[in-house]
Design an enzyme around this catalytic site. Sequence first.
Site, PDB file in Angstrom:
ATOM      1  N   SER A 145       0.871  -1.186   0.000  1.00  0.00           N
ATOM      2  CA  SER A 145       0.000   0.000   0.000  1.00  0.00           C
ATOM      3  C   SER A 145       0.898   1.223   0.000  1.00  0.00           C
ATOM      4  O   SER A 145       2.025   1.174   0.531  1.00  0.00           O
ATOM      5  CB  SER A 145      -0.872   0.012   1.256  1.00  0.00           C
ATOM      6  OG  SER A 145      -1.452   1.288   1.446  1.00  0.00           O
ATOM      7  N   TYR A 159      -1.207  -1.181  10.234  1.00  0.00           N
ATOM      8  CA  TYR A 159      -1.318  -1.284   8.767  1.00  0.00           C
ATOM      9  C   TYR A 159      -0.066  -0.729   8.051  1.00  0.00           C
ATOM     10  O   TYR A 159       0.526  -1.433   7.221  1.00  0.00           O
ATOM     11  CB  TYR A 159      -2.607  -0.614   8.289  1.00  0.00           C
ATOM     12  CG  TYR A 159      -2.990  -0.922   6.869  1.00  0.00           C
ATOM     13  CD1 TYR A 159      -3.537  -2.154   6.512  1.00  0.00           C
ATOM     14  CD2 TYR A 159      -2.790   0.019   5.860  1.00  0.00           C
ATOM     15  CE1 TYR A 159      -3.878  -2.443   5.199  1.00  0.00           C
ATOM     16  CE2 TYR A 159      -3.135  -0.255   4.552  1.00  0.00           C
ATOM     17  CZ  TYR A 159      -3.677  -1.480   4.221  1.00  0.00           C
ATOM     18  OH  TYR A 159      -4.014  -1.760   2.916  1.00  0.00           O
TER      19      TYR A 159
END
Length: 273
Positions: A145, A159
Amino acid sequence: MTQPASTRRLAVITGASSGIGEAFARAYAKQGVDLCLVARRLDRLEALALELAQQHGIEAFAVQADLSKPDATDRIVTALAEQARSCDILINNAGYSLPQTFLATKAQQQTDFVAVLVTSVVSLTHALLPGMVQRGYGRIINVASMVAFSSGAAGHTLYPAAKSFVVKMTQSLAAEVADKGVLVTAICPGQTESDFAKANGTDQLVAKSNLYKQTAEDVVAIAMSANEAGREVVVPGWPNKLAVAFMKILPDSWTAALIRPQAKKFALPDPTA
Ligand SMILES: NC(=O)c1ccc[n+]([C@@H]2O[C@H](COP(=O)([O-])OP(=O)(O)OC[C@H]3O[C@@H](n4cnc5c(N)ncnc54)[C@H](OP(=O)(O)O)[C@@H]3O)[C@@H](O)[C@H]2O)c1
């Protein structure tokens, strides 16, 4: 009479039951690649496998596996052995996020999260890479990401750490196996149309945002061509590339000041606060 084994390449795709993983499955099927589709929702995997096999004349099968469980890699390896198949292309894609703060979650939720986004990527890659090296051909795409480059924010606590692990793992692996016919790429998308926000309960929040968003199909097309070109880390889309360039150039304190107020809009309220 036994069926002759397929001579087509085979892709193992985790998280193939929706979003980016499903888009990878569709794109590889279109190229005539056989598929081993992995996720927890078996009904969705089987329906997709049937549809793509009929549409493209490929072989596709589903493996139900919860990647937070320690037996997940064994289940996938066993399923491949039962089909007498080896993995040529590995897409480590399965993932989700926990939009609450660290203390608003149970420890088990966080360790399961690390198991799915980090440990299973390590374990599955370690299980399938030797065959690729032995055959002198392999393709690995790890779905990271653009958040891998961020300075972190409240909510979605691990994350950025997990995705940054995936980026660094990709770079080291690429350095180790590039001369063995195996190409390893981390794709680092920004907001992408998928079930991601629905799965973590932030779909109402995300719907209100006007951030640049890509389709899963666009992200997948960029990932596949970058991988084939031997690129290690790819950020899809110019607005995302620009944002990542700033995150790399600016001091962390500046990035944090810019990102954290925005990130609040995508985190769920902390009931312990
Ligand atoms: N959408 C975005 O904006 C965005 C941006 C950057 C990166 N990403 C990354 O892209 C990847 C794919 O996400 P997506 O956007 O396509 O979201 P999605 O539509 O929600 O897909 C997530 C996939 O992961 C699977 N999965 C989740 N937990 C699992 C578990 N414990 N075991 C096995 N499979 C599991 C889900 O399948 P089951 O529920 O059937 O198990 C599903 O197939 C993730 O790694 C995510 O972090 C997404």
